[in-house]
Scaffold this motif. Structure first.
Motif, PDB file in Angstrom:
ATOM      1  N   LYS A 188      -0.077  -7.386  -0.564  1.00  0.00           N
ATOM      2  CA  LYS A 188      -0.598  -5.958  -1.065  1.00  0.00           C
ATOM      3  C   LYS A 188      -0.594  -6.138  -2.704  1.00  0.00           C
ATOM      4  CE  LYS A 188       0.767  -1.200  -1.514  1.00  0.00           C
ATOM      5  NZ  LYS A 188       1.833  -0.283  -1.010  1.00  0.00           N
ATOM      6  N   TYR A 189       0.229  -6.612  -3.120  1.00  0.00           N
ATOM      7  CA  TYR A 189       0.282  -6.690  -4.725  1.00  0.00           C
ATOM      8  C   TYR A 189      -0.390  -7.882  -5.371  1.00  0.00           C
ATOM      9  CZ  TYR A 189       2.959  -2.645  -4.422  1.00  0.00           C
ATOM     10  OH  TYR A 189       3.291  -1.186  -3.943  1.00  0.00           O
ATOM     11  N   SER A 190      -0.887  -8.835  -4.645  1.00  0.00           N
ATOM     12  CA  SER A 190      -1.325 -10.083  -5.051  1.00  0.00           C
ATOM     13  C   SER A 190      -2.698  -9.989  -5.237  1.00  0.00           C
ATOM     14  CB  SER A 190      -0.817 -11.333  -4.296  1.00  0.00           C
ATOM     15  OG  SER A 190      -1.167 -11.303  -3.026  1.00  0.00           O
ATOM     16  N   VAL A 191      -3.332  -9.073  -4.817  1.00  0.00           N
ATOM     17  CA  VAL A 191      -4.758  -8.840  -5.160  1.00  0.00           C
ATOM     18  C   VAL A 191      -5.276  -9.401  -6.438  1.00  0.00           C
ATOM     19  CG1 VAL A 191      -6.669  -7.295  -4.628  1.00  0.00           C
ATOM     20  CG2 VAL A 191      -4.957  -7.000  -3.125  1.00  0.00           C
ATOM     21  N   ASN A 192      -4.723  -8.977  -7.475  1.00  0.00           N
ATOM     22  CA  ASN A 192      -5.396  -8.975  -8.754  1.00  0.00           C
ATOM     23  C   ASN A 192      -4.508 -10.384  -9.574  1.00  0.00           C
ATOM     24  OD1 ASN A 192      -7.045  -6.857  -8.530  1.00  0.00           O
ATOM     25  ND2 ASN A 192      -5.512  -5.383  -9.435  1.00  0.00           N
ATOM     26  N   THR A 251      -3.840 -14.149 -10.069  1.00  0.00           N
ATOM     27  CA  THR A 251      -4.502 -15.873  -9.776  1.00  0.00           C
ATOM     28  C   THR A 251      -3.782 -16.433  -8.410  1.00  0.00           C
ATOM     29  OG1 THR A 251      -2.939 -17.021 -11.253  1.00  0.00           O
ATOM     30  CG2 THR A 251      -4.878 -15.883 -12.222  1.00  0.00           C
ATOM     31  N   ALA A 252      -4.440 -17.355  -8.006  1.00  0.00           N
ATOM     32  CA  ALA A 252      -4.069 -18.078  -6.945  1.00  0.00           C
ATOM     33  C   ALA A 252      -2.676 -18.879  -7.387  1.00  0.00           C
ATOM     34  CB  ALA A 252      -5.029 -19.168  -6.319  1.00  0.00           C
ATOM     35  N   ALA A 253      -2.751 -19.396  -8.485  1.00  0.00           N
ATOM     36  CA  ALA A 253      -1.690 -20.158  -8.948  1.00  0.00           C
ATOM     37  C   ALA A 253      -0.225 -19.297  -9.221  1.00  0.00           C
ATOM     38  CB  ALA A 253      -1.841 -20.909 -10.236  1.00  0.00           C
ATOM     39  N   TYR A 254      -0.629 -18.182  -9.648  1.00  0.00           N
ATOM     40  CA  TYR A 254       0.579 -17.180  -9.804  1.00  0.00           C
ATOM     41  C   TYR A 254       1.079 -16.840  -8.418  1.00  0.00           C
ATOM     42  CZ  TYR A 254       3.494 -13.417 -11.273  1.00  0.00           C
ATOM     43  OH  TYR A 254       4.703 -12.526 -11.736  1.00  0.00           O
ATOM     44  N   LYS A 255       0.061 -16.457  -7.470  1.00  0.00           N
ATOM     45  CA  LYS A 255       0.675 -16.032  -5.974  1.00  0.00           C
ATOM     46  C   LYS A 255       1.267 -17.058  -5.380  1.00  0.00           C
ATOM     47  CE  LYS A 255      -1.150 -14.632  -1.709  1.00  0.00           C
ATOM     48  NZ  LYS A 255      -2.350 -14.276  -0.744  1.00  0.00           N
ATOM     49  N   ASN A 256       0.987 -18.291  -5.550  1.00  0.00           N
ATOM     50  CA  ASN A 256       1.748 -19.476  -4.974  1.00  0.00           C
ATOM     51  C   ASN A 256       3.073 -19.521  -5.522  1.00  0.00           C
ATOM     52  OD1 ASN A 256      -0.262 -20.120  -2.963  1.00  0.00           O
ATOM     53  ND2 ASN A 256      -1.399 -21.628  -4.505  1.00  0.00           N
ATOM     54  N   HIS A 257       3.359 -19.420  -6.890  1.00  0.00           N
ATOM     55  CA  HIS A 257       4.586 -19.378  -7.581  1.00  0.00           C
ATOM     56  C   HIS A 257       5.458 -18.331  -7.254  1.00  0.00           C
ATOM     57  CE1 HIS A 257       7.181 -19.661 -11.145  1.00  0.00           C
ATOM     58  NE2 HIS A 257       7.132 -18.342 -11.248  1.00  0.00           N
ATOM     59  N   ILE A 258       4.803 -17.141  -6.796  1.00  0.00           N
ATOM     60  CA  ILE A 258       5.810 -16.163  -6.302  1.00  0.00           C
ATOM     61  C   ILE A 258       6.142 -16.395  -5.128  1.00  0.00           C
ATOM     62  CG2 ILE A 258       5.836 -13.669  -5.717  1.00  0.00           C
ATOM     63  CD1 ILE A 258       6.126 -14.232  -8.722  1.00  0.00           C
ATOM     64  N   LEU A 259       5.233 -16.915  -4.300  1.00  0.00           N
ATOM     65  CA  LEU A 259       5.624 -17.420  -2.830  1.00  0.00           C
ATOM     66  C   LEU A 259       6.663 -18.467  -2.793  1.00  0.00           C
ATOM     67  CD1 LEU A 259       4.802 -16.903   0.301  1.00  0.00           C
ATOM     68  CD2 LEU A 259       3.218 -18.731  -0.053  1.00  0.00           C
TER      69      LEU A 259
END
Length: 167
Positions: free
Chosen positions: A110-114, A116-124
């Motif tokens: 829901k919140y990773s829409v905006n 970057t892919a790198a940041y989303k992977n970092h959070i994951l």
């Protein structure tokens, strides 16, 4: 005649549906292709009903007999075993949908829409690292979000001794 484990193992499909009774309404159903399953025929509120107990060999003869007895106890209490099985399955599915891990991944989507892919992977990666596996199946409805955080995530971060968490 009661079935034996040897009889059940050796029986195979012969191009026709087969029913082999064990007594008490329990029988082994063999499809024309040779698939075997345990079934229980019973009457509830004046209607003939059928309960599929499970496939053989995943459900052994002994276990099928135990499940037959459980179903008979439900019938004595005026509860339909098929309905009880369906409700239990719905509760299990609902519990799986409300686990901490599922909700955490929904939050990420829901919140990773905006992001970057790198940041989303970092959070994951951080979620995988700090949220321990046993806590992943904790029912989120049972605990408020703050409690989930304090019980499962915060201790992992403190172990690492690199925590700057806002209260």
């Amino acid at each position: 005649m009661k079935l034996t484990d040897t009889f059940v193992k050796r029986k195979q499909g012969n191009g026709e549906a087969q029913k082999h009774s064990d007594g008490g309404g329990l029988y082994l159903y063999i499809t024309p292709q040779g698939n075997k399953s345990w079934r229980l025929g019973y009457r509830f509120m004046g209607k003939q009903k059928l309960l599929v107990i499970g496939p053989y060999p995943a459900v052994s003869l002994k276990e099928a007999r135990e499940r037959r007895e459980e179903a008979k106890k439900l019938l004595v209490d005026n509860i339909d075993p098929s309905t009880a099985k369906r409700e239990a399955k719905a509760v299990a599915v609902n519990a799986a949908k409300n686990s901490f891990q599922v909700i955490a991944l929904e939050w990420l989507e829901k919140y990773s829409v905006n992001w970057t892919a790198a940041y989303k992977n970092h959070i994951l990666r951080r979620m995988e690292k700090y949220v321990s596996r046993p806590s992943a199946n904790v029912q989120s409805k049972a605990l408020p979000p703050r409690s989930c955080w304090r019980l499962y995530v915060e201790p992992k971060i403190k172990e690492r001794a690199s925590w700057r968490i806002r209260p």
